[in-house]
Design a protein around this motif. Structure first.
Motif, PDB file in Angstrom:
ATOM      1  N   ILE A   3       0.805  -1.223   0.000  1.00 50.38           N
ATOM      2  CA  ILE A   3       0.000   0.000   0.000  1.00 50.38           C
ATOM      3  C   ILE A   3       0.841   1.278   0.000  1.00 50.38           C
ATOM      4  O   ILE A   3       0.283   2.367   0.142  1.00 50.38           O
ATOM      5  CB  ILE A   3      -0.965   0.020   1.205  1.00 50.38           C
ATOM      6  CG1 ILE A   3      -0.201  -0.178   2.507  1.00 50.38           C
ATOM      7  CG2 ILE A   3      -2.047  -1.048   1.040  1.00 50.38           C
ATOM      8  CD1 ILE A   3      -1.059  -0.092   3.755  1.00 50.38           C
ATOM      9  N   SER A   4       2.162   1.176  -0.132  1.00 49.31           N
ATOM     10  CA  SER A   4       3.063   2.313  -0.272  1.00 49.31           C
ATOM     11  C   SER A   4       3.341   3.031   1.049  1.00 49.31           C
ATOM     12  O   SER A   4       2.486   3.745   1.582  1.00 49.31           O
ATOM     13  CB  SER A   4       2.556   3.333  -1.294  1.00 49.31           C
ATOM     14  OG  SER A   4       3.394   4.460  -1.326  1.00 49.31           O
ATOM     15  N   SER A   5       4.557   2.855   1.549  1.00 52.03           N
ATOM     16  CA  SER A   5       4.960   3.543   2.779  1.00 52.03           C
ATOM     17  C   SER A   5       5.131   5.039   2.543  1.00 52.03           C
ATOM     18  O   SER A   5       4.778   5.854   3.399  1.00 52.03           O
ATOM     19  CB  SER A   5       6.268   2.939   3.311  1.00 52.03           C
ATOM     20  OG  SER A   5       7.301   3.053   2.348  1.00 52.03           O
ATOM     21  N   SER A   6       5.649   5.424   1.374  1.00 47.53           N
ATOM     22  CA  SER A   6       5.893   6.843   1.109  1.00 47.53           C
ATOM     23  C   SER A   6       4.598   7.648   1.104  1.00 47.53           C
ATOM     24  O   SER A   6       4.554   8.779   1.587  1.00 47.53           O
ATOM     25  CB  SER A   6       6.622   7.020  -0.232  1.00 47.53           C
ATOM     26  OG  SER A   6       5.882   6.450  -1.299  1.00 47.53           O
ATOM     27  N   ALA A   7       3.521   7.061   0.572  1.00 48.11           N
ATOM     28  CA  ALA A   7       2.243   7.769   0.536  1.00 48.11           C
ATOM     29  C   ALA A   7       1.709   8.005   1.946  1.00 48.11           C
ATOM     30  O   ALA A   7       1.129   9.059   2.234  1.00 48.11           O
ATOM     31  CB  ALA A   7       1.229   6.971  -0.281  1.00 48.11           C
ATOM     32  N   HIS A   8       1.895   7.042   2.830  1.00 39.06           N
ATOM     33  CA  HIS A   8       1.396   7.195   4.195  1.00 39.06           C
ATOM     34  C   HIS A   8       2.246   8.177   4.992  1.00 39.06           C
ATOM     35  O   HIS A   8       1.720   8.977   5.777  1.00 39.06           O
ATOM     36  CB  HIS A   8       1.360   5.837   4.900  1.00 39.06           C
ATOM     37  CG  HIS A   8       0.248   4.958   4.430  1.00 39.06           C
ATOM     38  ND1 HIS A   8       0.306   4.250   3.245  1.00 39.06           N
ATOM     39  CD2 HIS A   8      -0.973   4.702   4.957  1.00 39.06           C
ATOM     40  CE1 HIS A   8      -0.819   3.583   3.082  1.00 39.06           C
ATOM     41  NE2 HIS A   8      -1.619   3.852   4.103  1.00 39.06           N
ATOM     42  N   LEU A   9       3.556   8.103   4.795  1.00 43.92           N
ATOM     43  CA  LEU A   9       4.431   8.994   5.547  1.00 43.92           C
ATOM     44  C   LEU A   9       4.278  10.445   5.106  1.00 43.92           C
ATOM     45  O   LEU A   9       4.563  11.364   5.876  1.00 43.92           O
ATOM     46  CB  LEU A   9       5.888   8.538   5.403  1.00 43.92           C
ATOM     47  CG  LEU A   9       6.211   7.205   6.089  1.00 43.92           C
ATOM     48  CD1 LEU A   9       7.639   6.788   5.796  1.00 43.92           C
ATOM     49  CD2 LEU A   9       5.979   7.295   7.597  1.00 43.92           C
ATOM     50  N   ILE A  10       3.826  10.669   3.873  1.00 47.13           N
ATOM     51  CA  ILE A  10       3.591  12.048   3.434  1.00 47.13           C
ATOM     52  C   ILE A  10       2.279  12.591   4.004  1.00 47.13           C
ATOM     53  O   ILE A  10       2.109  13.793   4.196  1.00 47.13           O
ATOM     54  CB  ILE A  10       3.568  12.149   1.886  1.00 47.13           C
ATOM     55  CG1 ILE A  10       3.732  13.606   1.460  1.00 47.13           C
ATOM     56  CG2 ILE A  10       2.285  11.614   1.305  1.00 47.13           C
ATOM     57  CD1 ILE A  10       3.789  13.807  -0.033  1.00 47.13           C
ATOM     58  N   LEU A  11       1.331  11.694   4.302  1.00 48.25           N
ATOM     59  CA  LEU A  11       0.056  12.133   4.853  1.00 48.25           C
ATOM     60  C   LEU A  11       0.176  12.581   6.310  1.00 48.25           C
ATOM     61  O   LEU A  11      -0.582  13.431   6.762  1.00 48.25           O
ATOM     62  CB  LEU A  11      -0.977  10.996   4.760  1.00 48.25           C
ATOM     63  CG  LEU A  11      -1.713  10.839   3.428  1.00 48.25           C
ATOM     64  CD1 LEU A  11      -2.619   9.627   3.479  1.00 48.25           C
ATOM     65  CD2 LEU A  11      -2.525  12.088   3.102  1.00 48.25           C
TER      66      LEU A  11
END
Length: 277
Positions: free
Chosen positions: A21-29
């Protein structure tokens, strides 16, 4: 860092490193929703170490066999043993992402909190999420990771290099490629997790070098706590994810990616369109 920041970021890293589910997308949120400051390079290294410890503990028996048989295969120049072949598959499957990471390091480290970066992440979440769902529906096979051919390894290794695009998800794209070459859901996930070991070591090594160059003060308590929490959450994630996909499959993660991609588009696309107009 506050205790809440440490817990949230460490749990997010532990879970999203291995879920498709993409770590980068969650960490940017997180900073968008909380307005927290950047956690810093030292903490990034710490939570990656936690994930690495978790995957190595979970697959400790497999890693022990693979390491021993890999050494024997080098000594005897014989790759007939299945554990030796799997070890070599992990080695060869890591080369494409290692080369691509070194070549594109400056571009990858660009600020993904910009509107363009957010849209790139959103599109990657949606496109590669749909690809994961299609592969799980149409191409899922029954082979396990010990039956990989060198062509399969090349395909999965090159797919892993695509994960350098923010929002793609390393585990998501490697599981997708595994399904497309005929592996079962569980085998695709297991091979993806084994592939993560050298990738996390390489990424952590590069971050450590950068950390030494910067020579910033390190909050050792936050780092220790981050390692522990990230490690526990990653270990539990691997265990329950393998059990979950065996029964239900990848479609819940596909739906989640589409929703998350839609949220990021809602946040980042309007300002980009206004700037362009």
């Amino acid at each position: 860092m506050s205790l809440l920041e440490i817990i949230v970021l460490a749990v997010l890293q532990g879970l999203t490193e291995f879920l498709p589910i993409s770590s980068s997308a969650h960490l940017i949120l997180v900073p968008l929703l909380t307005e927290w400051k950047d956690q810093g390079l030292a903490f990034d290294v710490a939570i990656h170490i936690g994930s690495l410890i978790a995957v190595m503990l979970y697959f400790r028996r497999e890693i022990q066999r693979m390491t021993w048989q890999w050494v024997e295969s080098v000594r005897r120049r014989d790759v007939s043993n299945q554990d030796a072949r799997l070890a070599w598959a992990v080695v060869w499957g890591t080369i494409p992402v290692g080369l691509a990471g070194l070549a594109l390091k400056g571009l990858i480290e660009g600020d993904m909190r910009t509107d363009i970066g957010g849209v790139v992440m959103a599109v990657s979440l949606i496109v590669f999420g749909l690809l994961l769902g299609w592969a799980d529906w149409k191409h899922r096979g029954t082979r396990n990771e010990y039956n990989l051919t060198w062509k399969d390894v090349l395909i999965i290794g090159c797919a892993q290099a695509i994960a350098l695009i923010p929002g793609t998800s390393r585990s998501g794209i490697t599981i997708t490629a595994g399904l497309m070459v005929g592996l079962s859901r569980e085998a695709s996930a297991r091979f993806s997790f084994l592939l993560s070991i050298p990738v996390i070591i390489l990424a952590g090594g590069l971050m450590t070098v950068d950390l030494i160059r910067v020579q910033t003060e390190v909050d050792w308590w936050s780092m220790f706590l981050g390692i522990v929490i990230s490690g526990i959450s990653a270990y539990l994630c691997i265990h329950y994810f393998l059990a979950f996909i065996r029964r239900i499959g990848m479609q819940p993660f596909v739906i989640y990616r589409l929703v998350l991609g839609g949220i990021l588009l809602y946040i980042f696309l309007p300002p980009l369109l206004r700037a362009a107009g």
